[in-house]
Design a protein around this motif. Structure first.
Motif, short mmCIF file in Angstrom:
data_model
loop_
_atom_site.label_atom_id
_atom_site.label_comp_id
_atom_site.label_asym_id
_atom_site.label_seq_id
_atom_site.Cartn_x
_atom_site.Cartn_y
_atom_site.Cartn_z
N UNK A 140 -5.77 -11.40 1.92
CA UNK A 140 -6.21 -12.46 2.83
C UNK A 140 -5.83 -12.16 4.28
N UNK A 141 -4.83 -11.29 4.46
CA UNK A 141 -4.32 -10.99 5.79
C UNK A 141 -4.92 -9.71 6.38
N UNK A 142 -5.51 -8.88 5.51
CA UNK A 142 -6.14 -7.65 5.96
C UNK A 142 -5.19 -6.52 6.27
N UNK A 143 -3.95 -6.62 5.81
CA UNK A 143 -2.96 -5.58 6.05
C UNK A 143 -1.95 -5.62 4.90
N UNK A 144 -1.42 -4.46 4.54
CA UNK A 144 -0.51 -4.35 3.41
C UNK A 144 0.87 -3.91 3.85
N UNK A 145 1.86 -4.23 3.03
CA UNK A 145 3.19 -3.65 3.19
C UNK A 145 3.09 -2.14 2.94
N UNK A 146 3.87 -1.32 3.61
CA UNK A 146 4.96 -1.66 4.52
C UNK A 146 4.60 -1.67 6.01
N UNK A 147 3.34 -1.92 6.33
CA UNK A 147 2.96 -2.00 7.75
C UNK A 147 3.79 -3.07 8.45
N UNK A 148 4.30 -2.73 9.64
CA UNK A 148 5.09 -3.70 10.39
C UNK A 148 4.29 -4.97 10.69
N UNK A 149 2.97 -4.84 10.77
CA UNK A 149 2.13 -5.97 11.16
C UNK A 149 2.25 -7.13 10.18
N UNK A 150 2.33 -6.84 8.88
CA UNK A 150 2.35 -7.93 7.91
C UNK A 150 3.67 -8.70 7.99
N UNK A 151 4.77 -8.01 8.28
CA UNK A 151 6.05 -8.69 8.45
C UNK A 151 6.03 -9.53 9.73
N UNK A 152 5.43 -8.99 10.77
CA UNK A 152 5.31 -9.73 12.02
C UNK A 152 4.49 -11.00 11.83
N UNK A 153 3.40 -10.90 11.06
CA UNK A 153 2.54 -12.06 10.81
C UNK A 153 3.31 -13.16 10.09
N UNK A 154 4.14 -12.77 9.12
CA UNK A 154 4.96 -13.76 8.42
C UNK A 154 5.96 -14.40 9.39
#
Length: 209
Positions: A140-154
C-alpha cells in the motif's frame, strides 16, 4: 538506544513473527526437494514476491511468471492458488504478545513487506491482523523494507519519536535499518525470546500470555 529508554509503541513485522512464511518447505512437501530446488533455481519466485510487496498485482505477477516458465507452470500457480497454505500457521505465542500489549494500552503497529491482495487474504483468515492501531503495509505504501523511506513514512505518520519505538523483525537487514534510525529493536528468532524481551521491558507480564 538503550533498553532503559521508555517504549511508547511496539512495531511488529508479520511474516515469520506472527505468521509462519517458509514457502520452500511447503513446496518440498508438494513436489519433493529436488524439483523444488530446480524450480527455485530457474524461477526467481522471491523476486516476483518482492514486486507484489511493492504493490504490483498479485495474480498478474504469479500468472506472468507461470507463462514464462511453462515447465513449472502448475507449481508456480500454486503460489497464488495455494497462497494461504504457504502463509500459515499463526505463531500463537507472538499473537498472544500482540493481544497482551493491546490489552495493556500499549500502541501496536504493523510494519510488513506484504502485497495489497495477499494482505487482504491474510486479514480475512487471521483476525489478529485487525488488532493493530496502525498498519504500515509495503504494498500500500509502494516501498519495502529495508529502504529508509518506509521507516521514515512510519515515523512521519505514527506520532511517536523514533527512540520510543520497539521493532521486531526476523530479518537482520530490516532490524539494522530501524536501529540506524534510533529505534529500539529486537531481532526475532523465536516467539519465546520476543515474549521475554517484552517482559524484561515491563511492557507485559508472563501471566498475560
Amino acid at each position: 538506544m538503550t533498553q532503559n529508554t521508555p517504549v511508547t509503541a511496539v512495531v511488529f513485522d508479520i511474516g515469520n513473527v506472527l505468521i509462519r512464511w517458509q514457502p520452500e518447505e511447503l513446496y518440498d512437501q508438494w513436489i519433493g526437494q529436488p524439483r523444488r530446488e530446480q524450480m527455485f533455481a530457474a524461477v526467481d519466485l522471491h523476486g516476483m514476491n518482492e514486486l507484489v510487496d511493492q504493490g504490483q498485482d498479485f495474480r498478474d505477477m504469479v500468472y506472468d511468471a507461470a507463462e514464462k516458465h511453462p515447465e513449472f507452470r502448475t507449481e508456480i500457480l500454486w503460489w497464488h492458488d495455494r497462497w494461504l497454505q504457504l502463509a500459515q500457521p499463526a505463531i500463537d505465542l507472538s499473537v498472544a504478545t500482540l493481544r497482551a500489549l493491546k490489552a495493556r494500552g500499549v500502541p501496536v503497529f504493523a510494519l510488513s513487506n506484504f502485497g495489497i491482495q495477499t494482505f487482504d487474504i491474510a486479514e480475512a483468515e487471521y483476525d489478529f491482523l485487525s488488532a493493530f492501531d496502525r498498519r504500515y503495509i509495503s504494498g500500500q505504501m509502494g516501498v519495502t523494507k529495508p529502504s529508509a523511506q518506509i521507516y521514515q513514512m512510519l515515523e512521519d505518520d505514527c506520532g511517536h519519536a523514533p527512540g520510543g519505538l520497539l521493532f521486531t523483525d526476523d530479518r537482520p537487514e530490516n532490524i539494522a535499518a530501524a536501529e540506524a534510525r534510533g529505534w529500539q529493536v529486537h531481532h526475532f528468532t523465536s516467539p519465546r525470546g520476543w515474549a521475554d524481551a517484552l517482559i524484561a521491558r515491563n511492557l507485559i507480564k508472563e501471566t498475560d500470555l
